[in-house]
Design a protein around this motif. Structure first.
Motif, short mmCIF file in Angstrom:
data_model
loop_
_atom_site.label_atom_id
_atom_site.label_comp_id
_atom_site.label_asym_id
_atom_site.label_seq_id
_atom_site.Cartn_x
_atom_site.Cartn_y
_atom_site.Cartn_z
N LYS A 148 24.90 49.47 43.45
CA LYS A 148 24.74 48.15 44.05
C LYS A 148 26.03 47.34 44.04
CE LYS A 148 19.94 47.83 42.60
NZ LYS A 148 19.01 47.13 41.68
N VAL A 149 26.99 47.72 43.19
CA VAL A 149 28.25 46.98 43.09
C VAL A 149 29.21 47.55 44.12
CG1 VAL A 149 30.12 46.27 41.56
CG2 VAL A 149 27.83 46.65 40.62
N ASP A 150 29.60 46.73 45.08
CA ASP A 150 30.50 47.16 46.16
C ASP A 150 31.93 46.79 45.76
OD1 ASP A 150 31.69 47.94 48.51
OD2 ASP A 150 30.39 46.73 49.80
N ILE A 151 32.69 47.80 45.32
CA ILE A 151 34.06 47.60 44.87
C ILE A 151 34.97 48.25 45.90
CG2 ILE A 151 35.73 47.97 43.00
CD1 ILE A 151 33.32 48.37 41.12
N ARG A 152 35.91 47.47 46.43
CA ARG A 152 36.78 47.95 47.51
C ARG A 152 38.25 47.70 47.20
NH1 ARG A 152 33.93 48.89 52.60
NH2 ARG A 152 31.73 48.77 52.02
N ALA A 153 39.11 48.48 47.83
CA ALA A 153 40.55 48.28 47.77
C ALA A 153 40.96 47.38 48.92
CB ALA A 153 41.28 49.61 47.87
N GLY A 154 41.94 46.52 48.66
CA GLY A 154 42.46 45.66 49.71
C GLY A 154 43.89 45.25 49.39
N GLU A 155 44.56 44.72 50.42
CA GLU A 155 45.96 44.30 50.28
C GLU A 155 46.06 42.79 50.19
OE1 GLU A 155 50.24 44.63 52.63
OE2 GLU A 155 48.39 45.20 53.66
N ILE A 156 46.77 42.31 49.19
CA ILE A 156 46.99 40.87 49.05
C ILE A 156 47.92 40.41 50.17
CG2 ILE A 156 47.99 39.04 47.63
CD1 ILE A 156 47.08 40.61 45.16
N VAL A 157 47.45 39.46 50.98
CA VAL A 157 48.22 38.99 52.13
C VAL A 157 48.67 37.55 51.99
CG1 VAL A 157 47.23 40.67 53.73
CG2 VAL A 157 46.11 38.44 53.43
N SER A 158 48.15 36.83 51.00
CA SER A 158 48.54 35.44 50.80
C SER A 158 48.32 35.05 49.34
CB SER A 158 47.69 34.53 51.71
OG SER A 158 47.92 33.17 51.44
N VAL A 159 49.28 34.34 48.78
CA VAL A 159 49.20 33.85 47.40
C VAL A 159 49.67 32.40 47.41
CG1 VAL A 159 49.95 34.14 45.02
CG2 VAL A 159 49.72 36.15 46.50
N GLU A 160 48.79 31.47 47.02
CA GLU A 160 49.13 30.05 47.02
C GLU A 160 48.91 29.47 45.63
OE1 GLU A 160 46.68 28.13 49.90
OE2 GLU A 160 47.24 29.52 51.50
N GLU A 161 49.67 28.45 45.32
CA GLU A 161 49.46 27.70 44.08
C GLU A 161 48.05 27.11 44.12
OE1 GLU A 161 51.62 27.50 41.52
OE2 GLU A 161 53.04 28.74 42.62
N PHE A 162 47.44 26.96 42.96
CA PHE A 162 46.09 26.40 42.88
C PHE A 162 46.03 25.40 41.73
CE2 PHE A 162 41.31 27.47 42.38
CZ PHE A 162 40.96 26.39 43.17
N PRO A 163 46.64 24.24 41.92
CA PRO A 163 46.73 23.25 40.84
C PRO A 163 45.38 22.66 40.39
CG PRO A 163 47.57 22.32 42.89
CD PRO A 163 47.30 23.78 43.14
N ARG A 164 44.35 22.74 41.23
CA ARG A 164 43.04 22.19 40.85
C ARG A 164 42.28 23.06 39.86
NH1 ARG A 164 39.49 20.27 45.63
NH2 ARG A 164 38.36 19.47 43.85
N ALA A 165 42.69 24.30 39.70
CA ALA A 165 42.02 25.21 38.78
C ALA A 165 42.24 24.76 37.33
CB ALA A 165 42.53 26.63 38.96
N ARG A 166 41.26 25.01 36.49
CA ARG A 166 41.31 24.64 35.08
C ARG A 166 42.41 25.40 34.33
NH1 ARG A 166 35.81 25.59 32.42
NH2 ARG A 166 35.36 25.36 34.59
N ASN A 167 42.55 26.70 34.62
CA ASN A 167 43.57 27.54 34.00
C ASN A 167 44.61 27.90 35.05
OD1 ASN A 167 42.21 27.77 31.43
ND2 ASN A 167 40.73 29.06 32.47
#
Length: 121
Positions: free
Chosen positions: A20-39
């Motif tokens: 039931k767990v659908d685990i897939r491979a993918g390519e990271i295409v965008s990485v942005e800062e996320f200042p609102r996150a707690r960590n």
């Protein structure tokens, strides 16, 4: 001597549960800062190919990886969780990682070549 970082095993599951767990491979295409996150986190977009398209999530990988190091990297992720609100945006999947032992996260990735959307079995 037991390693205190290793959590106790979870209850056994069946092969049907795992299927039931659908685990897939993918390519990271965008990485942005996320200042609102707690960590310390990034907002990351991963391309899973034509069947699933591009999906977005937040990952606490900022202490272990620079943005440039993540771009173009293949990762594995659970893609069939329901969407989850994380600090005001909708997370659409979960990139998998393990504790690197030094307080950082080590992202899981295919060890050999693969393609976008390849399923983990």
């Amino acid at each position: 001597m037991a390693d205190d970082r290793v959590p106790a095993l979870e209850p056994e599951i069946t092969w049907d549960d795992f299927a039931k767990v659908d685990i897939r491979a993918g390519e990271i295409v965008s990485v942005e800062e996320f200042p609102r996150a707690r960590n310390p986190s990034y907002r990351i977009r991963v391309d899973f190919g034509p069947e699933l398209g591009v999906r977005e999530t937040s990952a606490q990988a900022k202490t272990g990886y620079g943005r440039e190091e993540l771009l173009g990297r293949y990762v594995v992720a659970v893609v069939n969780f329901p969407p989850k609100n994380i600090a005001g945006f909708e997370s659409q999947m979960l990139i998998l990682g393990v504790d690197a032992g030094d307080g950082t996260l080590s992202l899981l990735h295919p060890g050999r070549g693969t393609y976008k959307g390849a399923r983990v079995y």
